[in-house]
Design a protein around this motif. Structure first.
Motif, short mmCIF file in Angstrom:
data_model
loop_
_atom_site.label_atom_id
_atom_site.label_comp_id
_atom_site.label_asym_id
_atom_site.label_seq_id
_atom_site.Cartn_x
_atom_site.Cartn_y
_atom_site.Cartn_z
N TYR A 376 0.82 -1.21 0.00
CA TYR A 376 0.00 0.00 0.00
C TYR A 376 0.85 1.26 0.00
O TYR A 376 0.32 2.36 0.14
N GLY A 377 2.14 1.11 -0.12
CA GLY A 377 3.02 2.28 -0.13
C GLY A 377 4.37 1.93 -0.69
O GLY A 377 4.80 0.77 -0.65
N HIS A 378 5.05 2.93 -1.23
CA HIS A 378 6.36 2.72 -1.84
C HIS A 378 7.31 3.81 -1.34
O HIS A 378 7.03 5.00 -1.48
N GLY A 379 8.42 3.37 -0.76
CA GLY A 379 9.42 4.30 -0.26
C GLY A 379 10.65 4.33 -1.14
O GLY A 379 10.64 3.87 -2.29
N VAL A 380 11.73 4.87 -0.58
CA VAL A 380 12.99 5.01 -1.30
C VAL A 380 14.01 4.08 -0.66
O VAL A 380 14.21 4.12 0.56
N MET A 381 14.66 3.25 -1.46
CA MET A 381 15.70 2.37 -0.95
C MET A 381 16.96 3.17 -0.64
O MET A 381 17.13 4.30 -1.12
N PRO A 382 17.86 2.64 0.19
CA PRO A 382 19.14 3.32 0.43
C PRO A 382 19.84 3.61 -0.89
O PRO A 382 19.97 2.74 -1.75
N LEU A 383 20.31 4.84 -1.05
CA LEU A 383 20.84 5.28 -2.35
C LEU A 383 22.32 4.98 -2.50
O LEU A 383 22.87 5.16 -3.60
N THR A 384 22.99 4.56 -1.44
CA THR A 384 24.38 4.14 -1.53
C THR A 384 24.53 2.81 -0.81
O THR A 384 23.74 2.47 0.07
N PHE A 385 25.56 2.08 -1.18
CA PHE A 385 25.79 0.79 -0.53
C PHE A 385 26.16 0.99 0.93
O PHE A 385 25.79 0.17 1.80
N GLU A 386 26.87 2.09 1.23
CA GLU A 386 27.23 2.37 2.61
C GLU A 386 25.99 2.63 3.47
O GLU A 386 25.93 2.23 4.63
N THR A 387 25.00 3.32 2.91
CA THR A 387 23.75 3.54 3.64
C THR A 387 23.03 2.22 3.87
O THR A 387 22.43 2.00 4.92
N LEU A 388 23.08 1.34 2.88
CA LEU A 388 22.48 0.02 3.03
C LEU A 388 23.16 -0.74 4.16
O LEU A 388 22.50 -1.42 4.96
N LYS A 389 24.48 -0.64 4.24
CA LYS A 389 25.20 -1.34 5.31
C LYS A 389 24.79 -0.82 6.68
O LYS A 389 24.61 -1.62 7.62
N LYS A 390 24.60 0.48 6.81
CA LYS A 390 24.17 1.02 8.09
C LYS A 390 22.77 0.55 8.44
O LYS A 390 22.48 0.25 9.60
N GLN A 391 21.88 0.51 7.45
CA GLN A 391 20.53 0.02 7.71
C GLN A 391 20.55 -1.43 8.16
O GLN A 391 19.88 -1.81 9.12
N ARG A 392 21.33 -2.26 7.47
CA ARG A 392 21.40 -3.66 7.84
C ARG A 392 22.06 -3.84 9.21
O ARG A 392 21.68 -4.73 9.97
N PHE A 393 23.04 -2.99 9.51
CA PHE A 393 23.66 -3.01 10.84
C PHE A 393 22.61 -2.76 11.91
O PHE A 393 22.54 -3.46 12.93
N ARG A 394 21.77 -1.75 11.69
CA ARG A 394 20.74 -1.41 12.68
C ARG A 394 19.76 -2.54 12.85
O ARG A 394 19.38 -2.90 13.97
N TRP A 395 19.32 -3.14 11.75
CA TRP A 395 18.37 -4.24 11.84
C TRP A 395 18.95 -5.40 12.63
O TRP A 395 18.29 -6.00 13.48
N CYS A 396 20.20 -5.75 12.32
CA CYS A 396 20.83 -6.87 13.00
C CYS A 396 21.08 -6.56 14.47
O CYS A 396 20.76 -7.37 15.35
#
Length: 755
Positions: A376-396
């Motif tokens: 029901y909604g669409h957001g923006v994915m992390p725009l850099t690989f480094e941002t993705l790593k920080k997001q995955r760090f937080r989730w873990c």
């Protein structure tokens, strides 16, 4: 007995291949339950095929018959747990479990019966325990895979949103937390939310500790134009996002029955509330979670594989967990019953994945959760690989926090008044938490592989375990087979091409060091950490990419060099070890490769500007990383001969050009004399006495009476969102007062609010 296990393991592995192919290739009607007579017929056929395979492999008739009987009987043993699957799922599940148990049994017996020496026995025992752990978390993945591919009937909650005209339409308070977000992006999100096809909701924008007024004041100005849209700016506020959301509970409309969370970058569909809010007519439902989906993902191969790597959780894990009432509340694009949220104590500020932690508490209280299998909604994915790593760090890191806090309640046991979790719910959350340690286990396996490679090359006494060539090559085959199944599952469930599915799997491998670091720090750190914007100075270059992924780059070079050397000099066994090391090395190398691919991706103009803004902010806000658990990790690094120091360092590398790509690990502690303040539309700026410590307990819900703002224009909250309070007690003002709508927020250029 030791000699009898490898032939049986070989037969089971041979049968597993066609069973898995059938699982993915054949679709059957999903009606009714699996009949016992059908299961007996399939078990008999499996036994016959096992007998034939055994004879073809040269086994004697007695051993072949015994093998057939054992494998056939294993199918029937799993029938009570697999009645909702078709025969494909039963066979694939049973044979996979057979292969794993036979391998572990053989290796365990070898370790305790061959007496190779104290050093080898000790290390082999440690390796065996590690393999048992990996098998356990692998069983969790296996269940989800078979569940979504072979289930004949779905007996749980509805999996797709539907319109329920006869159900109630509760008042919804939509909360939009922001922190250093581009104002134009937030305003675009709010504009979409104003178009919701629902007549009873409000919007609260809660800005959390954004320092630059140029970022939050345009959002405040926009909110002031509409009735039903309120803006709150919190400065020096404790608790980060959780603290801000807890404060929002004191500001929502007293009519609120349901609270919704929408991230600042999401475009919400008009029917989001109309389809999902009525589900709360069932009083047992505490939360409803819809998939977190993304837009602008088809702009490059990197973003396509990133999109499909995200899809696995909602396409596979959530769907399966929902059948056992074990779904996770993921925050954005989710709704939660206000009274349940208040009764549970609000959002816990000690956990950096407060949404998932809250869902576990609600299920422990006896509520139900629901996953609706429609975006029901669409957001923006992390725009850099480094941002993705920080997001995955937080989730873990947050997942490990949850496991540390709640692990006792996830163990098997009777249901009590304080813990209403069923056995299936406990399994879902326990295995889901343990799965975060998979990459840490992979790093430890790399240590054992390098040790074995050195032994083969040098001929020394560093033997960890010497198995026959057949079993070593079987291990290689099973690793590759598991990877192939994961890739095929992403393609089948997410609609990805083979190339994109392979790329999604590669992204999981590329994030291995990040998850290893997060899981380790989650074990040894006492308090939660947030990872802020990536520290990149200017336009990144290829050299910066390597420096920013230095740990992964070094690990890749070491693994690949050792793999080539042992493959050339170690004979057949060396080839098997080289294949496993090569697999690990390629996974590490994919980190800088994906980082460069993200930089080179051509984005739409608005996202390109946002990515450039991230780089600009990083250059202006570089900060050293906080370090956690140094002594413990240093000791482990020495014990493992330096490998863990490469795979899971205490802190992020300090890079002059790129900076710390994992961002600063902000401490939650704040100075006692810091005075949190809020600015709220349309009221003037107000201040708060910081009596509430940042480490406030969950029962305080982030807002105690001593921490309430003293406003000059609006009255103070009538009550706090404390345990047991009704949701209407957590609001200020009356319907119709400024910023407090009585129905749908006005849009389409509506009049300004009454000042």
């Amino acid at each position: 007995m030791l000699d009898a296990l490898p032939p049986l393991l070989t037969v089971a592995a041979v049968l597993l291949v066609p069973a898995t192919v059938l699982l993915f290739m054949i679709r059957t009607p999903r009606t009714g339950s699996l009949a016992a007579a059908t299961a007996i017929q399939v078990a008999t056929l499996t036994a016959v095929f096992a007998l034939g395979v055994g004879l073809l492999l040269g086994h004697d008739i007695v051993r072949a018959v015994i093998g057939g009987v054992v494998l056939g009987a294993s199918l029937l043993a799993w029938l009570p747990a697999a009645r909702d699957w078709d025969v494909r799922g039963l066979v694939a599940w049973a044979l996979t479990i057979d292969v794993g148990l036979l391998y572990l049994t053989y290796v365990g017996l070898w370790t305790v019966t061959t007496h190779p020496g104290v050093w080898t026995t000790t290390l082999s025992s440690v390796l065996w325990l590690l393999e048992v752990f990996v098998f356990l978390i692998g069983v969790g993945y296996l269940w989800e895979m078979v569940d979504v591919l072979a289930r004949r009937r779905w007996r749980g909650w509805p999996t797709r949103g539907e319109h329920h005209p006869g159900w109630g339409r509760p008042f919804v308070s939509l909360h939009v937390p922001t922190h250093n977000e581009p104002p134009e992006m937030v305003i675009e999100t709010l504009q979409r939310m104003l178009e919701l096809d629902y007549d009873a909701y409000e919007i609260l924008v809660i800005d959390n500790n954004t320092d630059d007024p140029a970022l939050w004041r345009p959002v405040q100005d926009f909110c002031e134009q509409y009735d039903g849209v309120s803006f709150i700016h919190l400065a020096n506020w404790p608790g980060f996002k959780s603290g801000a959301l807890n404060y929002a509970l004191t500001r929502m409309n007293p009519r609120t029955e349901v609270v919704g969370i929408v991230d600042a970058d999401y475009h919400v569909a008009p029917d989001f509330l109309a389809h999902n809010a009525p589900l709360f007519t069932d009083e047992s439902v505490a939360f409803v979670q819809t998939p977190q989906d993304y837009r602008d993902w088809d702009v490059s191969p990197y973003f396509r594989r990133l999109y499909h790597s995200y899809g696995y959780f909602f396409d596979v894990s959530q769907v399966s967990r929902n059948e056992r009432n074990g779904a996770i509340f993921g925050g954005t694009m989710g709704l939660i019953r206000a009274s349940a949220l208040v009764r549970s104590g609000g959002w816990d500020e000690w956990c950096i994945t407060e949404d998932a932690e809250l869902s576990l508490r609600l299920l422990k209280m006896g509520y139900n959760g629901m996953h609706v299998d429609r975006s029901y909604g669409h957001g923006v994915m992390p725009l850099t690989f480094e941002t993705l790593k920080k997001q995955r760090f937080r989730w873990c890191f947050g997942g490990i926090q949850i496991l540390r806090m709640h692990w006792r309640s996830l163990l098997p046991g009777q249901r009590t008044e304080d813990n209403q979790l069923t056995l299936a719910q406990r399994w879902a959350y326990l295995v889901g938490g343990l799965q975060w340690f998979g990459d840490l286990a992979g790093a430890l396996f790399t240590f054992f592989l390098i040790s074995g490679a050195l032994d083969l090359m040098l001929g020394g006494g560093l033997v960890v375990r010497r198995l026959s060539g057949l079993l070593l090559f079987a291990a290689v085959a099973l690793v590759l087979f598991g990877a192939a199944r994961s890739i095929a599952l992403v393609r089948l469930r997410g609609g990805a091409s083979w190339a994109d599915a392979l790329g999604a799997f590669g992204l999981w491998l590329a994030l291995g060091v990040t998850v290893t670091r997060a899981s380790w720090l989650g074990l040894v750190s006492r308090e939660g950490t947030f990872l802020r914007t990536p520290k990149i100075k200017g336009q990144p270059r290829l050299r910066d990419v390597v420096r920013g992924n230095l740990v992964e780059s070094v690990a890749a070079v070491v693994c690949l060099m050792v793999a080539v050397t042992v493959g050339v000099t170690g004979g057949a066994t060396g080839v098997a070890v080289a294949a496993l090391l090569g697999f690990q090395g390629i996974g590490y190398a994919l980190a800088p490769i994906n980082s460069w691919a993200a930089i080179r991706s051509d984005l739409p103009a608005d996202l390109r500007r946002r990515r450039e803004r991230i780089w600009a902010w990083s250059a202006a806000a570089a900060a050293p990383a906080a370090r956690r658990g140094g002594l413990v990790l240093a000791f482990t690094s020495v014990l493992l001969a330096g490998l863990v120091a490469l795979a899971a360092p205490v802190g992020s590398p300090k890079v002059p050009e790129v900076g710390d790509v994992h961002g600063a690990l902000e401490k939650k502690s704040r100075a006692e004399d810091e005075k949190p303040s809020i600015e709220r539309s349309p009221a003037p700026e107000t201040t708060v006495d910081p009596t509430q410590a940042p480490e406030s307990t969950p029962g305080q819900a982030g807002a105690t009476a001593s921490a309430q703002p003293t406003e000059t224009a609006d009255p103070t909250p009538s009550a706090d969102p404390t345990r047991g309070a009704a949701p209407t007690q957590a609001a200020t003002g009356q319907p119709g007062s400024a910023g407090r709508p009585t129905d749908k927020p006005s849009n389409g250029g509506g009049p300004k609010k009454t000042q």
